[in-house]
Motif scaffolding. Structure first.
Motif, mmCIF file in Angstrom:
data_model
loop_
_atom_site.group_PDB
_atom_site.id
_atom_site.type_symbol
_atom_site.label_atom_id
_atom_site.label_comp_id
_atom_site.label_asym_id
_atom_site.label_seq_id
_atom_site.Cartn_x
_atom_site.Cartn_y
_atom_site.Cartn_z
ATOM 1 N N CYS A 84 0.781 -1.128 -0.145
ATOM 2 C CA CYS A 84 0.096 -0.110 -0.049
ATOM 3 C C CYS A 84 0.820 1.244 0.106
ATOM 4 C CB CYS A 84 -0.816 0.010 1.289
ATOM 5 S SG CYS A 84 -1.979 -1.362 1.296
ATOM 6 N N ALA A 85 0.524 2.262 -0.981
ATOM 7 C CA ALA A 85 1.483 3.262 -0.926
ATOM 8 C C ALA A 85 1.025 4.478 -1.561
ATOM 9 C CB ALA A 85 2.651 2.823 -1.977
ATOM 10 N N GLY A 86 0.963 5.650 -0.975
ATOM 11 C CA GLY A 86 0.295 6.873 -1.419
ATOM 12 C C GLY A 86 0.883 7.420 -2.527
ATOM 13 N N GLU A 87 2.302 7.205 -2.960
ATOM 14 C CA GLU A 87 2.965 8.074 -3.772
ATOM 15 C C GLU A 87 2.160 8.029 -5.164
ATOM 16 O OE1 GLU A 87 5.958 9.788 -3.757
ATOM 17 O OE2 GLU A 87 5.485 10.083 -5.906
ATOM 18 N N GLN A 88 2.181 9.151 -5.864
ATOM 19 C CA GLN A 88 1.300 8.999 -7.101
ATOM 20 C C GLN A 88 2.309 9.130 -8.252
ATOM 21 O OE1 GLN A 88 -1.912 9.613 -7.083
ATOM 22 N NE2 GLN A 88 -1.300 9.030 -5.250
ATOM 23 N N ASP A 89 3.639 9.277 -8.236
ATOM 24 C CA ASP A 89 4.761 9.524 -9.198
ATOM 25 C C ASP A 89 4.884 7.748 -9.843
ATOM 26 O OD1 ASP A 89 6.912 9.117 -10.861
ATOM 27 O OD2 ASP A 89 7.849 11.066 -10.167
ATOM 28 N N PRO A 90 4.645 7.630 -10.717
ATOM 29 C CA PRO A 90 4.489 5.925 -11.250
ATOM 30 C C PRO A 90 5.964 5.480 -10.830
ATOM 31 C CG PRO A 90 3.402 7.193 -12.880
ATOM 32 C CD PRO A 90 3.925 8.493 -12.053
ATOM 33 N N GLU A 91 6.996 6.339 -11.263
ATOM 34 C CA GLU A 91 8.338 5.755 -11.344
ATOM 35 C C GLU A 91 8.687 5.662 -9.741
ATOM 36 O OE1 GLU A 91 11.208 7.952 -13.427
ATOM 37 O OE2 GLU A 91 10.207 7.738 -15.394
ATOM 38 N N VAL A 92 8.475 6.657 -9.021
ATOM 39 C CA VAL A 92 8.829 6.391 -7.583
ATOM 40 C C VAL A 92 7.869 5.229 -6.883
ATOM 41 C CG1 VAL A 92 9.004 7.771 -5.303
ATOM 42 C CG2 VAL A 92 9.285 8.950 -7.511
ATOM 43 N N LYS A 93 6.650 5.388 -7.517
ATOM 44 C CA LYS A 93 5.951 4.135 -6.751
ATOM 45 C C LYS A 93 6.478 2.844 -7.139
ATOM 46 C CE LYS A 93 1.776 3.975 -8.574
ATOM 47 N NZ LYS A 93 0.248 4.316 -8.594
ATOM 48 N N SER A 94 7.013 2.861 -8.410
ATOM 49 C CA SER A 94 7.731 1.331 -8.711
ATOM 50 C C SER A 94 8.925 0.983 -7.995
ATOM 51 C CB SER A 94 7.829 1.331 -10.218
ATOM 52 O OG SER A 94 6.745 1.606 -11.135
ATOM 53 N N LYS A 95 9.608 1.961 -7.846
ATOM 54 C CA LYS A 95 10.647 1.865 -7.032
ATOM 55 C C LYS A 95 10.691 1.360 -5.710
ATOM 56 C CE LYS A 95 15.183 4.035 -6.134
ATOM 57 N NZ LYS A 95 15.731 3.064 -5.372
ATOM 58 N N GLU A 96 9.504 1.987 -5.076
ATOM 59 C CA GLU A 96 9.132 1.506 -3.614
ATOM 60 C C GLU A 96 8.679 -0.102 -3.658
ATOM 61 O OE1 GLU A 96 7.376 5.981 -1.541
ATOM 62 O OE2 GLU A 96 5.952 4.220 -2.751
ATOM 63 N N LEU A 97 8.070 -0.285 -4.489
ATOM 64 C CA LEU A 97 7.846 -1.701 -4.707
ATOM 65 C C LEU A 97 9.024 -2.595 -4.909
ATOM 66 C CD1 LEU A 97 5.540 -4.008 -4.746
ATOM 67 C CD2 LEU A 97 5.458 -3.488 -7.280
ATOM 68 N N VAL A 98 9.721 -2.339 -5.855
ATOM 69 C CA VAL A 98 10.998 -2.884 -6.044
ATOM 70 C C VAL A 98 11.797 -3.070 -4.959
ATOM 71 C CG1 VAL A 98 13.211 -3.141 -7.338
ATOM 72 C CG2 VAL A 98 11.122 -2.637 -8.656
ATOM 73 N N ASP A 99 12.142 -1.954 -4.236
ATOM 74 C CA ASP A 99 12.966 -1.784 -2.967
ATOM 75 C C ASP A 99 12.587 -2.566 -1.888
ATOM 76 O OD1 ASP A 99 14.621 -0.304 -4.469
ATOM 77 O OD2 ASP A 99 14.258 1.590 -3.913
ATOM 78 N N SER A 100 11.257 -2.930 -1.836
ATOM 79 C CA SER A 100 10.563 -3.462 -0.611
ATOM 80 C C SER A 100 11.096 -4.826 -0.319
ATOM 81 C CB SER A 100 9.019 -3.222 -0.611
ATOM 82 O OG SER A 100 8.449 -1.922 -0.637
ATOM 83 N N PHE A 101 11.456 -5.427 -1.171
ATOM 84 C CA PHE A 101 11.651 -6.898 -1.297
ATOM 85 C C PHE A 101 12.973 -7.275 -1.855
ATOM 86 C CE2 PHE A 101 7.177 -6.269 -1.614
ATOM 87 C CZ PHE A 101 6.532 -6.869 -0.256
ATOM 88 N N PRO A 102 13.723 -8.320 -1.177
ATOM 89 C CA PRO A 102 14.972 -8.843 -1.992
ATOM 90 C C PRO A 102 14.787 -9.295 -3.378
ATOM 91 C CG PRO A 102 14.562 -10.056 -0.037
ATOM 92 C CD PRO A 102 13.257 -9.141 -0.196
ATOM 93 N N LYS A 103 15.897 -8.619 -4.089
ATOM 94 C CA LYS A 103 15.798 -8.866 -5.625
ATOM 95 C C LYS A 103 15.352 -10.212 -6.045
ATOM 96 C CE LYS A 103 18.559 -7.403 -9.590
ATOM 97 N NZ LYS A 103 18.706 -8.493 -10.503
ATOM 98 N N SER A 104 15.975 -11.173 -5.550
ATOM 99 C CA SER A 104 15.524 -12.605 -5.862
ATOM 100 C C SER A 104 14.084 -12.940 -5.626
ATOM 101 C CB SER A 104 16.548 -13.502 -5.055
ATOM 102 O OG SER A 104 16.256 -13.377 -3.550
ATOM 103 N N LEU A 105 13.375 -12.344 -4.430
ATOM 104 C CA LEU A 105 12.154 -12.699 -4.361
ATOM 105 C C LEU A 105 11.425 -11.908 -5.109
ATOM 106 C CD1 LEU A 105 10.623 -14.409 -2.407
ATOM 107 C CD2 LEU A 105 10.368 -12.523 -0.923
ATOM 108 N N TYR A 106 11.642 -10.719 -5.289
ATOM 109 C CA TYR A 106 10.852 -9.894 -6.319
ATOM 110 C C TYR A 106 10.782 -10.558 -7.847
ATOM 111 C CZ TYR A 106 9.124 -5.717 -8.717
ATOM 112 O OH TYR A 106 8.405 -4.947 -9.476
ATOM 113 N N GLU A 107 11.924 -11.095 -8.116
ATOM 114 C CA GLU A 107 12.025 -11.746 -9.613
ATOM 115 C C GLU A 107 11.144 -13.010 -9.454
ATOM 116 O OE1 GLU A 107 16.163 -11.654 -10.531
ATOM 117 O OE2 GLU A 107 16.031 -9.430 -11.150
ATOM 118 N N HIS A 108 11.376 -13.663 -8.498
ATOM 119 C CA HIS A 108 10.602 -15.045 -8.235
ATOM 120 C C HIS A 108 9.113 -15.011 -8.051
ATOM 121 C CE1 HIS A 108 9.709 -19.123 -6.676
ATOM 122 N NE2 HIS A 108 9.066 -18.423 -5.506
#
Ligand code: FMN
Length: 162
Positions: A84-108
Motif C-alpha cells: 500500500c503506497a500513496g505515492e503518485q509518481d509512477p516511477e517512484v511508486k515502482s521503485k518503492e515496490l522493487v525496493d521493498s523486497f529482496p531482488k531474488s524474491l521480487y523476480e521470483h
C-alpha cells in the motif's frame, strides 16, 4: 497445501487488502499480522503472499526483517507481493515496490502490485499529519484499488491451475 497472507500495517490498509485477498482465493487461507502474531512455520504452506505499507519510502521493518531471514525458504514457495503506497509518481511508486523486497524474491514472485492507499487523519499523530499536509494531503481518503487486488488474487489462482 495452504496459503499464508503475512502482512504489516500501521493504520489498517494492508490488513484490509489481506482480508480482501483471502476472500478471493480458494482453499485454506490463513491471514497473519506480523505486528501482532508470530508467523507460523512456512513448511505448512505452498503459497505465501507478503504485504506491507510504505512510510518515508520504506516498508515496515518487521516485514523486511522477516523476509530477509526467510528468503531461501520463500524462494521455494509460490509467492505474491503487494504494498500500500500513496505515492503518485509512477516511477517512484515502482521503485518503492522493487525496493521493498529482496531482488531474488521480487523476480521470483508470480505477482507484485501497488494496491493503492488510504489516509486516516483521525488515527495519525501530529507529526504525520504535518508531513502529509506539507505534501498537500489534507483529508482522509480510501483509494485502495479493487482492480489491482483482483489482479493479484487472479494471478495467484490462475498459476495454481496451470
Ligand atoms: C506519515 C506517512 C508517511 C507516508 N510516506 C509514504 C511514502 O514515503 N511513500 C508512499 O508511497 N506512501 C507513503 N504514505 C502512505 C501510506 O503508505 C498509506 O497511507 C498506506 O495506505 C498506509 O497503509 P497501512 O494503513 O497499512 O499502514 C505515508 C503515509 C503516512 C501517514
Amino acid at each position: 497445501m495452504k496459503t499464508l497472507i503475512l502482512y504489516a500495517t500501521k493504520y489498517g490498509s494492508a490488513e484490509k487488502v489481506a482480508h480482501q485477498l483471502a476472500t478471493k482465493l480458494t482453499g485454506d487461507v490463513q491471514t497473519i499480522s506480523i505486528m501482532k502474531d508470530a508467523p507460523p512455520p512456512l513448511t505448512e504452506f505452498d503459497t505465501v503472499i507478503l504485504g506491507g505499507s510504505i512510510y518515508m519510502g520504506t516498508i515496515q521493518k518487521q516485514l523486511s526483517n522477516y523476509v530477509n531471514d526467510h528468503v531461501e525458504e520463500l524462494l521455494e514457495k509460490r509467492v505474491g507481493l503487494y504494498i500500500c503506497a500513496g505515492e503518485q509518481d509512477p516511477e517512484v511508486k515502482s521503485k518503492e515496490l522493487v525496493d521493498s523486497f529482496p531482488k531474488s524474491l521480487y523476480e521470483h514472485a508470480i505477482v507484485k502490485e501497488v494496491v493503492g492507499h488510504e489516509y486516516h487523519f483521525d488515527k495519525m499523530n501530529l507529526v504525520e499529519k504535518l508531513m502529509l499536509r506539507m505534501k498537500g494531503i489534507k483529508k482522509s481518503c480510501s483509494a485502495l484499488s479493487d482492480e489491482r487486488i483482483d489482479h493479484t488474487a487472479h494471478m495467484m489462482a490462475e498459476t495454481r491451475r496451470l
